[in-house]
Design a protein around this motif. Structure first.
Motif, short mmCIF file in Angstrom:
data_model
loop_
_atom_site.label_atom_id
_atom_site.label_comp_id
_atom_site.label_asym_id
_atom_site.label_seq_id
_atom_site.Cartn_x
_atom_site.Cartn_y
_atom_site.Cartn_z
N VAL A 33 -0.32 -14.05 10.15
CA VAL A 33 0.59 -14.61 9.04
C VAL A 33 1.91 -14.63 9.70
CG1 VAL A 33 1.29 -14.94 6.72
CG2 VAL A 33 -1.37 -14.29 7.45
N PRO A 34 2.74 -15.37 10.14
CA PRO A 34 4.15 -15.32 10.32
C PRO A 34 4.94 -14.80 9.57
CG PRO A 34 3.17 -17.50 11.50
CD PRO A 34 2.12 -16.95 10.21
N GLY A 35 5.68 -13.75 9.70
CA GLY A 35 7.06 -13.39 8.94
C GLY A 35 6.45 -12.54 7.72
N TRP A 36 5.06 -11.98 7.46
CA TRP A 36 4.47 -11.52 6.54
C TRP A 36 4.93 -9.77 6.31
CZ3 TRP A 36 2.98 -12.96 2.29
CH2 TRP A 36 1.73 -12.37 1.64
N LEU A 37 5.00 -9.25 7.44
CA LEU A 37 5.46 -7.81 7.56
C LEU A 37 6.76 -7.75 6.30
CD1 LEU A 37 4.88 -4.80 8.47
CD2 LEU A 37 6.52 -5.34 10.28
N GLY A 38 6.66 -6.64 5.50
CA GLY A 38 7.77 -6.33 4.61
C GLY A 38 7.90 -7.28 3.45
N THR A 39 7.01 -8.11 3.06
CA THR A 39 7.06 -9.04 2.03
C THR A 39 6.91 -8.45 0.67
OG1 THR A 39 6.38 -10.99 3.58
CG2 THR A 39 6.13 -11.24 1.06
N GLU A 40 7.53 -8.66 -0.14
CA GLU A 40 7.43 -8.16 -1.59
C GLU A 40 6.78 -9.25 -2.21
OE1 GLU A 40 10.97 -6.82 -3.37
OE2 GLU A 40 11.71 -5.55 -1.57
N ILE A 41 5.48 -8.67 -2.80
CA ILE A 41 4.69 -9.53 -3.42
C ILE A 41 4.51 -9.34 -4.94
CG2 ILE A 41 2.16 -10.50 -3.62
CD1 ILE A 41 1.56 -9.57 -0.97
N ALA A 42 4.27 -8.21 -5.47
CA ALA A 42 4.11 -7.71 -6.68
C ALA A 42 5.30 -8.36 -7.56
CB ALA A 42 3.65 -6.38 -6.91
N GLY A 43 6.60 -7.92 -7.02
CA GLY A 43 7.73 -7.95 -7.66
C GLY A 43 8.16 -9.28 -8.05
N PRO A 44 8.33 -10.30 -7.31
CA PRO A 44 8.68 -11.68 -7.53
C PRO A 44 7.42 -12.25 -8.44
CG PRO A 44 8.83 -11.32 -5.18
CD PRO A 44 8.13 -9.84 -5.71
N LEU A 45 6.17 -12.13 -8.14
CA LEU A 45 5.02 -12.52 -9.03
C LEU A 45 5.38 -12.34 -10.27
CD1 LEU A 45 2.09 -12.77 -6.67
CD2 LEU A 45 3.21 -14.67 -7.62
N SER A 46 5.71 -10.88 -10.75
CA SER A 46 5.76 -10.34 -11.93
C SER A 46 6.85 -10.89 -12.62
CB SER A 46 5.96 -8.66 -11.89
OG SER A 46 5.94 -8.22 -13.18
N GLU A 47 7.96 -10.70 -11.94
CA GLU A 47 9.40 -11.32 -12.39
C GLU A 47 9.08 -12.81 -13.11
OE1 GLU A 47 13.99 -12.05 -11.14
OE2 GLU A 47 12.53 -11.20 -9.90
N ARG A 48 8.34 -13.77 -12.26
CA ARG A 48 8.39 -15.10 -12.70
C ARG A 48 7.09 -15.37 -13.82
NH1 ARG A 48 7.80 -20.30 -9.92
NH2 ARG A 48 9.53 -19.39 -8.33
N SER A 49 6.28 -14.53 -13.61
CA SER A 49 5.16 -14.79 -14.69
C SER A 49 5.40 -13.73 -15.89
CB SER A 49 3.89 -14.32 -14.10
OG SER A 49 3.69 -12.93 -13.83
N GLY A 50 6.21 -12.83 -15.93
CA GLY A 50 6.14 -11.78 -17.05
C GLY A 50 5.10 -10.89 -17.11
N LEU A 51 4.40 -11.11 -16.15
CA LEU A 51 2.98 -10.32 -16.34
C LEU A 51 2.91 -9.08 -15.44
CD1 LEU A 51 0.33 -13.28 -16.62
CD2 LEU A 51 1.13 -11.75 -18.40
N PRO A 52 2.00 -8.01 -15.59
CA PRO A 52 1.77 -7.03 -14.61
C PRO A 52 1.06 -7.57 -13.44
CG PRO A 52 0.78 -6.43 -16.74
CD PRO A 52 1.21 -7.78 -16.79
N VAL A 53 1.55 -7.16 -12.27
CA VAL A 53 0.82 -7.77 -11.04
C VAL A 53 0.32 -6.39 -9.90
CG1 VAL A 53 1.24 -8.87 -8.93
CG2 VAL A 53 2.08 -9.79 -10.99
N ALA A 54 -0.81 -6.49 -9.79
CA ALA A 54 -1.35 -5.47 -8.67
C ALA A 54 -1.80 -6.16 -7.58
CB ALA A 54 -2.74 -4.87 -9.48
N VAL A 55 -1.70 -5.60 -6.29
CA VAL A 55 -2.07 -6.08 -4.98
C VAL A 55 -2.77 -4.98 -4.28
CG1 VAL A 55 -0.83 -7.38 -3.06
CG2 VAL A 55 0.28 -7.44 -5.31
#
Length: 308
Positions: free
Chosen positions: A86-108
């Motif tokens: 998956v190009p450009g995947w290293l270092g990607t923050e997943i939980a933070g942006p998903l939680s901020e947009r959805s307003g829900l707890p996010v686990a990865v």
């Protein structure tokens, strides 16, 4: 009122999200191709899928779980290690942006280990004590299920099989760049590349599968070779780990018996003792990756055993 979660499976080819009720029923699904333009765009597409499901859900959603490729920091939800699948995947923050947009707890958690935790609940799998879960998609992944639980290990690579050395090299490099790794012969793109090596056209795996169904000999030989090499490569693990069964999932596993038949035959022929037979299973449902991601959310941490 049922407990509703959103499970998001981020694959190398496709992102799939679903509303999961009470841990096992998927009532709605959304999907999109995985962008090849970096981690930020991938998370944005995932955010769009989650937002759509939130609008669609008739009941409140408690949390979001994500299965993602690579090594994931379970606390920050960030990708700490990965290959170039998956190009450009290293270092990607997943939980933070998903939680901020959805307003829900996010686990990865890692996508393969998340899916394996869901497979461990399958009735056909629960009768076995030691099971290897194999995912054949854009890349190759693996996880080890022992007594219904998924092992991780000290560095989070327990069950990882992509970089096992194969008896013959592949036509497409592994995500790490080498041609003699299992991912180079058994991943979907690797099978398609092997097909293209026999002629001028270079179809994607779905086209190879269509030609296989049409009875084309070239497609049959390429798929048979991939299954045979997969079996020979994993046979040592069957013996060394004393496995009871192997579960094979992912897009390439959809090739069915033309792949899995040679795989099972080579697995048994190379394993010790010679008389052993290792059952080769498929997941009970194609929703396994989404169910596994939702399970990560339900437990608020990876469903794994940490070993020293």
């Amino acid at each position: 009122m049922s407990d509703v979660l959103i499970g998001v499976d981020i694959g190398g080819t496709e992102i799939v999200a679903g509303l999961v009720h009470d841990g096992g029923r998927v009532s709605a699904r959304r999907s999109c191709p995985t962008p090849r333009t970096g981690g930020r765009d991938i998370v944005e597409r995932a955010n769009e899928l989650v937002s759509g499901l939130l609008r669609e859900s008739p009941e409140p959603v408690r949390a979001v779980g994500v299965g993602a490729p690579g090594t994931i920091d379970p606390v920050s939800g960030c990708v700490t290690s990965c290959t170039d699948t998956v190009p450009g995947w290293l270092g990607t923050e997943i939980a933070g942006p998903l939680s901020e947009r959805s307003g829900l707890p996010v686990a990865v958690d890692n996508d393969v280990r998340a899916a394996a935790a869901a497979v461990a609940l399958d009735e056909q799998v629960r009768e076995f004590g030691r099971v290897l879960y194999v995912s054949l998609g854009t890349g190759v992944g693996g996880a080890l299920i022992v007594d219904g639980r998924v092992l991780r290990g000290r560095f989070g690579t327990h069950g990882e099989i992509a970089h096992l050395i194969t008896p013959e090299p592949g036509h497409l490099p592994c995500g790490c760049g080498r041609h003699d790794h299992l991912e180079a012969v058994a991943a979907g793109p690797a099978i398609a590349a092997a097909y293209a090596a026999g002629g001028e056209d270079a179809p994607a795996l779905p086209e190879v599968a269509a030609r296989l169904r049409d009875g084309e000999e070239r497609a049959a030989l390429v798929v048979e070779r991939a299954g045979h090499l997969l079996g020979r490569t994993l046979s040592g693990l069957v013996t060394a780990l004393d496995l009871d069964a192997v579960v094979v999932a992912g897009g390439a596993a959809g090739l069915g018996d033309p792949l899995l038949g040679p795989f099972a035959a080579a697995l048994d022929a190379e394993s010790r003792p010679p008389a052993r037979t290792t059952p080769v299973l498929r997941p009970a449902t194609p929703d396994t990756p989404v169910l596994g991601a939702a399970r990560v959310a339900a437990h608020h941490s990876p469903e794994v055993v940490h070993e020293s």
